[in-house]
Every structure is written in C-alpha cells, then in structure tokens.
Design a protein around this motif. Structure first.
Motif, PDB file in Angstrom:
ATOM      1  N   GLY A 118       0.784  -1.235   0.000  1.00  0.00           N
ATOM      2  CA  GLY A 118       0.000   0.000   0.000  1.00  0.00           C
ATOM      3  C   GLY A 118       0.810   1.275   0.000  1.00  0.00           C
ATOM      4  O   GLY A 118       0.274   2.360  -0.267  1.00  0.00           O
ATOM      5  N   SER A 119       2.115   1.190   0.286  1.00  0.00           N
ATOM      6  CA  SER A 119       2.899   2.421   0.421  1.00  0.00           C
ATOM      7  C   SER A 119       3.074   3.145  -0.910  1.00  0.00           C
ATOM      8  O   SER A 119       3.021   4.377  -0.964  1.00  0.00           O
ATOM      9  N   ILE A 120       3.265   2.414  -2.017  1.00  0.00           N
ATOM     10  CA  ILE A 120       3.456   3.083  -3.298  1.00  0.00           C
ATOM     11  C   ILE A 120       2.146   3.719  -3.751  1.00  0.00           C
ATOM     12  O   ILE A 120       2.145   4.802  -4.361  1.00  0.00           O
ATOM     13  N   CYS A 121       1.020   3.107  -3.427  1.00  0.00           N
ATOM     14  CA  CYS A 121      -0.281   3.686  -3.767  1.00  0.00           C
ATOM     15  C   CYS A 121      -0.459   5.025  -3.059  1.00  0.00           C
ATOM     16  O   CYS A 121      -0.903   6.007  -3.677  1.00  0.00           O
ATOM     17  N   GLN A 122      -0.104   5.093  -1.782  1.00  0.00           N
ATOM     18  CA  GLN A 122      -0.238   6.343  -1.050  1.00  0.00           C
ATOM     19  C   GLN A 122       0.737   7.405  -1.555  1.00  0.00           C
ATOM     20  O   GLN A 122       0.426   8.598  -1.540  1.00  0.00           O
ATOM     21  N   ALA A 123       1.904   6.989  -2.041  1.00  0.00           N
ATOM     22  CA  ALA A 123       2.841   7.943  -2.628  1.00  0.00           C
ATOM     23  C   ALA A 123       2.304   8.515  -3.931  1.00  0.00           C
ATOM     24  O   ALA A 123       2.482   9.703  -4.224  1.00  0.00           O
ATOM     25  N   VAL A 124       1.637   7.668  -4.724  1.00  0.00           N
ATOM     26  CA  VAL A 124       1.026   8.142  -5.973  1.00  0.00           C
ATOM     27  C   VAL A 124      -0.124   9.092  -5.673  1.00  0.00           C
ATOM     28  O   VAL A 124      -0.229  10.181  -6.264  1.00  0.00           O
ATOM     29  N   LEU A 125      -1.009   8.691  -4.759  1.00  0.00           N
ATOM     30  CA  LEU A 125      -2.181   9.505  -4.436  1.00  0.00           C
ATOM     31  C   LEU A 125      -1.819  10.782  -3.689  1.00  0.00           C
ATOM     32  O   LEU A 125      -2.586  11.746  -3.714  1.00  0.00           O
ATOM     33  N   GLY A 126      -0.670  10.779  -3.010  1.00  0.00           N
ATOM     34  CA  GLY A 126      -0.273  11.922  -2.204  1.00  0.00           C
ATOM     35  C   GLY A 126       0.679  12.862  -2.914  1.00  0.00           C
ATOM     36  O   GLY A 126       0.264  13.659  -3.768  1.00  0.00           O
ATOM     37  N   PRO A 127       1.979  12.820  -2.584  1.00  0.00           N
ATOM     38  CA  PRO A 127       2.917  13.806  -3.140  1.00  0.00           C
ATOM     39  C   PRO A 127       3.026  13.802  -4.657  1.00  0.00           C
ATOM     40  O   PRO A 127       3.158  14.864  -5.264  1.00  0.00           O
ATOM     41  N   ALA A 128       2.954  12.624  -5.289  1.00  0.00           N
ATOM     42  CA  ALA A 128       3.052  12.597  -6.754  1.00  0.00           C
ATOM     43  C   ALA A 128       1.852  13.301  -7.379  1.00  0.00           C
ATOM     44  O   ALA A 128       1.999  14.112  -8.309  1.00  0.00           O
ATOM     45  N   MET A 129       0.650  13.020  -6.882  1.00  0.00           N
ATOM     46  CA  MET A 129      -0.540  13.668  -7.419  1.00  0.00           C
ATOM     47  C   MET A 129      -0.513  15.167  -7.127  1.00  0.00           C
ATOM     48  O   MET A 129      -0.923  15.987  -7.975  1.00  0.00           O
ATOM     49  N   GLY A 130      -0.043  15.557  -5.945  1.00  0.00           N
ATOM     50  CA  GLY A 130       0.059  16.978  -5.619  1.00  0.00           C
ATOM     51  C   GLY A 130       0.953  17.722  -6.589  1.00  0.00           C
ATOM     52  O   GLY A 130       0.621  18.823  -7.048  1.00  0.00           O
ATOM     53  N   LEU A 131       2.111  17.140  -6.923  1.00  0.00           N
ATOM     54  CA  LEU A 131       3.012  17.772  -7.886  1.00  0.00           C
ATOM     55  C   LEU A 131       2.400  17.802  -9.281  1.00  0.00           C
ATOM     56  O   LEU A 131       2.534  18.787 -10.013  1.00  0.00           O
TER      57      LEU A 131
END
Length: 299
Positions: free
Chosen positions: A87-100
């Motif tokens: 689940g950690s890569i999913c949260q990275a995509v939904l979080g900081p990556a999506m924000g950028l």
C-alpha cells in the motif's frame, strides 16, 4: 487497467488507486496515466530519500517505498522498492506525486478536506493531527457531501475560487471511526505502516464547486471562529500547501505566495480555535456550517 475520475481529470492506472471514484472511459480519453515503469537511479540516488524537482518533471525517491517520476501534468511513473510495505506506493502516488502533478497543470494543491454545504464548498485545513478528516466525517454525517480529503485542488476562475472533487473516501484513525459506531477492523489500513483506515463514501460531489471559505483548525480553550484579514489569510493558505517543501522548491516561494494571495482575495479564511476533545466536534461542526450562512448573507 483501472480508470478513475479525480480533480476534474480522468486517470488510467495499472495500479489500483483505492479511494478515487471509478469510472468507465475509453483508454484514449485519459488525461493522466499511472504506470509501473523501471526507473534508473544513480547509486547515490538509490539510497535513502532523494528528489529532483523541476516545473514539468520531478522525481521522488523514498527508502522503503520506491521511485516516482511525475511529468508534464500527464504521467506518473512508479517503481516499488524491493522492501516496500503493501500500500505504500499507492499512497505515494495519491499523495505527493498527485500533488506535484496538479501543480504542473497550474492548479493549487492545499492540504485540506472539503465538504459541500448548501451548494458551495467549505475547506478544512490544519496541521497534521488537527482532525481535518475527523471533522469532515462529522460534517458528512450531517448529510454534507464530501468534495475531497487530503488534497484540495483549486483554481481562480474570475472572481471566485473553484475546487475540483478529489478523493471519494476519508482517511480516519480507529478512534474516529469508533465515535460514529464504525468498526475499524471492517476497513483496511491505508498501508502497513499506519493504523489509519479508508472509509469509502457514497455521498460525494462529482462536479466542481465554488469554494466559499477555508477553515483552518488550531488549538484553543474553546470553540470560536476568527476571520483573518487578506494578508494573514494568504500566509495561512501558504502554510497549508500540500507538501510545501516540494512545491516551493519547484515553483519558488514567491509564486506560491502570489497564488495564495489571489485565493485569499476571493474567499473567506477563518481560524477555528478548538479544544482537543471529542466533545468539541459538535461545536466545530456548527461553526463551520455558520461559515456557509455568513457567505450567503455576505457577512
């Protein structure tokens, strides 16, 4: 392949992005693609946490999570670390990556939740641990549709600020779920390193809304609202940017402050002082609903 609608964009992903609203669409129609792609890293980049930030191409590396490449407001490429927790890569995509990615598309990304109250949106911001999602859940329980949780994507359209629907789920601690008689064990954790659970919701906004105000949660001895003048409001919004250390490094603090100033001129920003107590929630909800009434009457 998974397809979603989020922030006014269609997203096609080979990674299941739980919490976004699933939709049916042809592959060629997607605005954003999320793909697992090998990311070549130099030896010094592959160890620890590292990032390279540019306006239209940013790369993020987190130890125990993986590497992400965000390009042109259209692509998020990711590679999981060999020791990544589920689940950690999913949260990275939904979080900081999506924000950028949203910033690359010219949108402002605040670290905030938002609810639709009588036809307009009210944002709820604040430091981590202040209870943004818990407050959003209490408002949702009063039949106010969720607009987004965690990331609020904003744009200035003429004389008003528009917010785009984002996450269709709330991220809540077990004690917050227990307060509303929801069994935390019935809801999966966001990832293996957190106790937060995802609470999927049906009553969610599906179209952009006028954002009437932003309420920033802060500690206090009692529940009360304080409306901020425009200059203080702009700095308060800046403080609540999503991952400000990343977006500031990409676009510069002066650009971010200008964006916040333009938003602060078009809506009301309040600080909501509140006690650190479960008993404070009802009073907080009533005050946030008053923000909508104040907007309606022009106060």
């Amino acid at each position: 392949m998974f397809r979603y609608s989020a922030y006014g964009l269609t997203v096609e992903s080979d990674l299941e992005l739980r919490g976004l609203r699933a939709v049916d669409l042809p592959s060629s129609a997607a605005d954003v693609e999320v793909r697992r792609t090998p990311v070549v890293l130099a030896e010094e980049q592959a160890k620890g946490n590292w990032h390279r930030l540019e306006p239209q191409e940013s790369q993020l590396v987190w130890e125990g999570v993986g590497a992400l490449l965000i390009q042109d407001g259209r692509r998020i490429h990711y590679q999981e670390a060999s020791d990544a927790t589920p689940g950690s890569i999913c949260q990275a995509v939904l979080g900081p990556a999506m924000g950028l990615l949203l910033q690359q598309r010219g949108l402002v990304a605040l670290h905030a939740s938002a609810l639709a109250i009588d036809g307009v949106a009210i944002g709820i911001a604040g430091d981590s641990g202040m209870g943004k999602s818990t407050t959003a859940q209490a408002l949702h329980a009063r039949n106010h549709a969720l607009v987004t949780d965690d990331i609020a994507a904003l744009s200035c359209d003429g004389g008003q600020v528009t917010i785009r629907p984002g996450h269709a789920a709330l991220r809540l601690w077990p004690d917050s779920l227990l307060r509303v008689d929801v069994n935390p064990a019935a809801h999966e954790r966001l990832h293996a390193d957190t106790q937060k659970r995802r609470l999927d919701l049906n009553n969610v906004a599906t179209e952009p809304l006028h954002l009437a105000s932003v309420v920033v949660l802060c500690d206090g001895d009692e529940e009360r609202l304080e409306r901020l003048p425009a200059t203080r409001a702009a700095f308060e919004l800046l403080r609540n940017f999503y991952y400000p250390e990343l977006t500031s490094a990409v676009f510069g603090p002066s650009v971010l402050l200008q964006q916040c100033g333009e938003i602060a001129e078009r809506l009301a920003v309040y600080r909501l002082h509140r006690r650190k107590s479960a008993e404070a929630i009802d009073g907080m909800v009533a005050l946030i609903e008053q923000c909508r009434e104040a907007h309606r009457t022009g106060d």
